[in-house]
Design an enzyme around this catalytic site. Structure first.
Site, PDB file in Angstrom:
ATOM      1  N   GLU A  16      17.978   6.012   1.507  1.00 41.86           N
ATOM      2  CA  GLU A  16      18.709   7.149   0.802  1.00 41.86           C
ATOM      3  C   GLU A  16      18.307   8.236   1.286  1.00 41.86           C
ATOM      4  OE1 GLU A  16      18.989   5.844  -3.335  1.00 41.86           O
ATOM      5  OE2 GLU A  16      18.911   3.694  -2.499  1.00 41.86           O
ATOM      6  N   GLN A  69       1.569  13.625  -0.960  1.00 40.08           N
ATOM      7  CA  GLN A  69       1.614  12.114  -0.542  1.00 40.08           C
ATOM      8  C   GLN A  69       1.803  11.741   0.753  1.00 40.08           C
ATOM      9  OE1 GLN A  69       5.129  11.393  -3.170  1.00 40.08           O
ATOM     10  NE2 GLN A  69       3.607  10.663  -4.715  1.00 40.08           N
ATOM     11  N   LEU A 101       6.973   4.801  -9.235  1.00 40.17           N
ATOM     12  CA  LEU A 101       5.712   4.324  -8.710  1.00 40.17           C
ATOM     13  C   LEU A 101       5.486   3.347  -7.793  1.00 40.17           C
ATOM     14  CD1 LEU A 101       2.698   4.730  -9.228  1.00 40.17           C
ATOM     15  CD2 LEU A 101       2.952   3.179 -11.222  1.00 40.17           C
ATOM     16  N   ALA A 102       6.392   2.286  -8.021  1.00 34.75           N
ATOM     17  CA  ALA A 102       6.513   0.901  -7.175  1.00 34.75           C
ATOM     18  C   ALA A 102       6.396   1.563  -5.353  1.00 34.75           C
ATOM     19  CB  ALA A 102       8.016   0.192  -7.463  1.00 34.75           C
ATOM     20  N   ASP A 103       7.465   2.689  -5.419  1.00 32.94           N
ATOM     21  CA  ASP A 103       7.642   3.109  -4.117  1.00 32.94           C
ATOM     22  C   ASP A 103       6.323   3.439  -3.629  1.00 32.94           C
ATOM     23  OD1 ASP A 103       9.185   3.262  -2.116  1.00 32.94           O
ATOM     24  OD2 ASP A 103      10.060   5.317  -2.684  1.00 32.94           O
ATOM     25  N   GLN A 104       5.642   4.431  -4.397  1.00 37.11           N
ATOM     26  CA  GLN A 104       4.443   4.950  -3.946  1.00 37.11           C
ATOM     27  C   GLN A 104       3.117   4.175  -3.745  1.00 37.11           C
ATOM     28  OE1 GLN A 104       4.629   8.294  -3.527  1.00 37.11           O
ATOM     29  NE2 GLN A 104       6.757   7.918  -3.731  1.00 37.11           N
ATOM     30  N   HIS A 116      15.417   2.313  -2.044  1.00 35.32           N
ATOM     31  CA  HIS A 116      14.207   3.038  -1.396  1.00 35.32           C
ATOM     32  C   HIS A 116      13.201   2.083  -1.016  1.00 35.32           C
ATOM     33  CE1 HIS A 116      14.820   7.510  -2.275  1.00 35.32           C
ATOM     34  NE2 HIS A 116      14.299   7.290  -1.176  1.00 35.32           N
TER      35      HIS A 116
END
Lengths: 338, 529
Positions: A10, A100, A283-286, A307
């Site tokens: 996305e 990041q 946070l999961a993504d990170q 994502h």
């Protein structure tokens, strides 16, 4: 050289930033094509170039196609240079996103680093500084390295002008962690922050949050900033449990009622509390990237977003790690690496 | 990729604000550096001294939102920011002193800030390429909730880059070219290309044009068409003045062209304006310019260069600004070599030089021109005349054949059509009428009768002459000319066969000549007579 489809996912920018991080860590170059294909204005935007520029500065990469509107970019990383770096970022490309991008490569670099980031620290299109400092970095620290971020000055969109420093003491190797249970909630807080704006705005926001969450008085706090560059307002709900501290945010905007800003943050917090999983959607993504570099780990998250799925695919291209997901629907999902 | 450089005036009103809430408002100069799709590498910010503090704030704000942008300050002071002269001069000086590096930098001229006068000046300087860039226009956000950044548009004044505008121009260009060709759909590619160039020059230049080419090729017609086109485009206001310089002889040439004062010479009863003065703000067509005397050439050169000249007998100069078109069928370069034409005048008038080909070099254009002549004729005599199908085919076949000389070009064609129309009272041109006209034209185009030809006519029957090949006729004319100069056939023979005499033993030249003449049924006594 890896070929990546830049039209997937996305964000568009997220795929690129993640690829940059992975490329710097693994030494694997990549070519990303069809960047933001199908958008009204396809190709790279300034915030993407900012990330590319920061990555290039950090590792002396060879880059081509790094221009606004370019739909294809190649990136061949060089050796990561730990040490002092300053990144000045325009307000649209948030400083937290730049951090990041560059941080993974410094976590296992041979020497410590000190980064200074200037620009927007609280930007509606990026995680706020508080998410970095309270949610993400403590987890990274549990994996071996030592990373400390200090906010010198907040910078709100659109004026920017914020500044924070990050001290990184690397680890030889990242170790995996498991976040399967949230555990007891230790602390809850709601802060309404106004920068160069009337205190009343923050007060209205806190009132609106309290109506929904009915937490005790001492959880609520108004913060007035006067040193900031421009006006800004954010309401942040923090939920600290045994395993993790999650931060949910609502940004004030011109013509948007304070109550609506508050409700946006409240709804996220309520959803998180209802589900019981320790790791929020963002946070999961990170977490995926450092866990993949550790080669092991597991977490329970509220929801697997598109994502996150895109990110998992991308990590699989760069790293030899298996990532299994177990979607429980409304009850969240389990992600296991190793 | 080139760097983006914005040149813009600080907007004392639109860019203002020193409180934190300034960020809630659209400030054009800062907003330019906030767009996600445009990176400004350098911002050349122009401001008046009294707004220095605001310039500083704006600069700091740009640094904050766009650290990539280098802001360069240029102090520029207007006495009155609404005075056109003052503002234009100020901006002109800025542009003149600025070092533009168009190979590496793309310039965007921001026209949203500053007074309306400043915007007009920036536009003019950009259009005239003193500021070699594109215009940048910024506008506030359509809704407040869209944030303070707003929108921007880049306007390239190179109009050929816009499809719709370009289509209109192409159409207009084609119409102008048609106009120059009097609406005749000419097919000759070289001619059409030349008309394209003439159209371009006519529209974009006020410099003299030289039309060369044989008589009747249409120089005069084209000159008038150029004038009419310029008139339609409102590029000339005065009249079309035309003169054939071949008709200007002696004392009157000067006064015809340049005018005279009353009493300037005997017979100068009243002031005369002169053609150059009449052509003021209009167009002067000097046909056969090569026939102009040297004195007139000198005056003309000055008139073209200074737009001023002295009428005969006058003590004050007369000013006249006209577009000059010259026509000639002479080789003016050769005339310069022999001193007949001034070199500097030629250099001045043949800045744009176009050679109009004769009709015989544009055979494919004869058919459309025949149609045009018939149309013109219908307008003139109020009656439509048409060819029979067969007649038309025969005439076109003849007219386009390689041996059709068309020596007087369009004049011949025009005359031929007129004659055939006159011979066709019923309005239909028949094969018979065409055949008669073909004979007439062939006779007109036959090599001109020299005195030798006349001598040939005196010696031979017309039918005999008609049967002669040109090859034989040319030879015979020369032979007869020599015979006329010699007292006897032997003397003529010696001259005519001088070369072979040296090589050959036989020297009976008289006999060879007699045999030659006999082939044409001529004897020495015929010639002597």
């Amino acid at each position: 050289m890896l070929n990546i489809d830049g039209s997937q996912g996305e964000g568009g920018g997220q795929v690129l930033r993640s690829a940059l991080s992975l490329s710097m860590v693994t030494g694997q170059g990549f070519r990303i094509a069809r960047i933001r294909a199908g958008r009204k204005k396809p190709g790279l935007m300034r915030q993407h170039l900012t990330a590319v520029g920061a990555a290039t500065a950090l590792c002396g990469a060879t880059v081509s196609g790094d221009a606004i509107g370019s739909t294809e970019l190649t990136f061949s990383p060089g050796k990561v240079e730990a040490g002092e770096h300053t990144f000045s970022v325009g307000t649209a490309g948030s400083t937290t996103l730049v951090l990041q991008t560059v941080l993974p490569a410094l976590l296992t670099a041979g020497a410590p680093s000190r980064l200074t980031l200037e620009g927007g620290t609280h930007n509606p299109f990026a995680p706020p500084f508080d998410f970095l400092a309270k949610t993400f970095l403590p987890l990274v620290n549990r994996m071996g390295p030592r990373v400390e971020a200090t906010l010198e000055r907040a910078g709100f969109y659109p004026a920017g002008g914020g500044r924070f420093t990050v001290e990184v003491t690397p680890a030889a190797q990242l170790s995996g962690i498991e976040l399967l249970e949230r555990g007891e909630i230790m602390r809850r807080s709601v802060r309404g922050i106004v920068s160069n704006l009337p205190r009343g705005i923050a007060e209205r926001e806190l009132k609106a949050v309290r109506k929904k969450l009915s937490w005790p008085d001492e959880c609520f706090e108004v913060v007035e900033l006067r040193d900031g560059h421009g006006p800004g307002n954010v309401v942040m709900i923090e939920i600290e449990s045994e395993q993790v501290c999650e931060v949910f945010t609502g940004f004030g905007e011109v013509n948007r009622p304070a109550e609506a800003v508050a409700n946006h943050a409240t709804q996220q917090a309520q959803r998180y509390l209802r589900c019981g999983a320790p790791v929020g959607e963002y946070l999961a993504d990170q977490l995926l990237l450092p866990l993949a570099l550790a080669g092991a780990g597991a977490f329970e998250t509220v929801r697997l977003s598109r994502h996150t799925r895109t990110h998992i695919d991308l990590i699989g291209r760069f790293c030899d790690v298996s990532i299994q997901t177990d979607d429980h629907g409304r009850d969240g999902a389990t992600v296991r690496l190793g | 990729m080139n760097n983006n450089v914005v040149v813009g005036l600080l907007g004392p009103t639109l860019d203002r604000g020193d409180e934190a809430d300034r960020w809630n408002f659209w400030r054009p100069t800062v907003s330019i550096c906030q767009h996600e799709q445009m990176l400004v590498d350098r911002f050349d910010l122009l401001y008046e001294k009294k707004f220095r503090k605001l310039a500083q704030t704006v600069t700091e704000d740009i640094r904050s939102v766009s650290p990539e942008t280098q802001v360069c300050h240029h102090e520029i002071n207007f006495r009155d920011a609404w005075d056109f002269d003052d503002v234009y001069s100020g901006l002109y000086d800025f542009a003149a002193e600025y070092t533009f590096d168009t190979d590496h930098e793309d310039y965007l001229i921001h026209i949203t800030t500053g007074t309306h006068v400043a915007q007009i000046c920036l536009f003019l300087l950009t259009e005239s390429r003193h500021l070699p860039g594109r215009l940048l226009q910024t506008s506030p956000p359509r809704r407040k909730s869209h944030g303070p950044v707003g929108e921007y548009r880049i306007i390239d004044l190179d109009l050929s880059r816009y499809d719709k505008i370009h289509q209109r121009f192409t159409l207009e260009q084609r119409e102008s070219q048609d106009f120059l060709k009097s609406g005749i759909a000419t097919r000759n590619e070289a001619f059409n290309q030349m008309i394209e160039q003439i159209e371009h020059v006519a529209i974009h230049s006020h410099d003299p044009i030289l039309l060369t080419g044989p008589t009747g090729a249409g120089k005069s017609q084209l000159a008038r068409r150029i004038y009419d086109l310029k008139k339609i485009r409102r590029q000339v206001g005065g009249s079309f003045v035309e003169v054939n310089c071949g008709t200007l002889r002696g004392d009157t040439a000067m006064s015809t062209l340049f005018g005279h004062k009353r009493g300037a010479f005997t017979g100068a009863m009243a002031d005369r304006k002169g053609l150059l003065a009449e052509a003021d703000q209009g167009l002067l067509f000097l046909d056969e310019v090569g026939e102009l005397g040297l004195d007139e050439q000198t005056m003309l050169l000055r008139a073209v260069e200074e737009k001023a000249f002295l009428p005969v007998g006058a003590d004050r100069e007369v000013h006249s600004d006209f577009q000059l078109i010259c026509g000639t069928n002479r080789n003016l370069s050769a005339d310069v070599a022999t001193g007949r034409f001034r070199e500097d005048l030629l250099a001045r008038i043949n800045l744009w030089s176009f050679d109009l080909p004769g009709l015989s070099k544009r055979r494919e254009d004869i058919e459309p021109n025949v149609a045009y002549e018939l149309d013109q004729l219908a307008g003139r005599i109020g009656k439509r005349v048409r060819f029979n199908k067969e007649a038309a085919e025969r005439f076109i076949k003849f007219a386009t054949a390689p041996d059709a000389a068309w020596s007087a070009n369009f004049r011949d064609l025009n005359a031929a059509i007129s004659r055939m129309a006159t011979m066709s009272p019923a309005g239909r041109i028949t094969v018979e009428v065409v055949d008669q006209e073909i004979t007439r034209l062939q006779r007109a185009w036959a090599p001109r009768l020299s005195s030798d030809d006349r001598r040939l006519n005196a010696l031979l029957q017309p039918q005999q002459i008609d049967e002669l090949d040109l090859f034989d006729r040319v030879q015979l004319v020369q032979v007869l000319a020599i015979c006329r100069r010699c007292k006897s056939m032997s003397e003529a023979g010696r001259q005519l066969f001088a070369a072979s005499r040296k090589l050959r033993k036989s020297t009976n030249d008289a006999d060879r000549l007699r045999k030659y003449l006999a082939r044409f049924k001529l004897s020495w006594s015929d010639i002597e007579r």
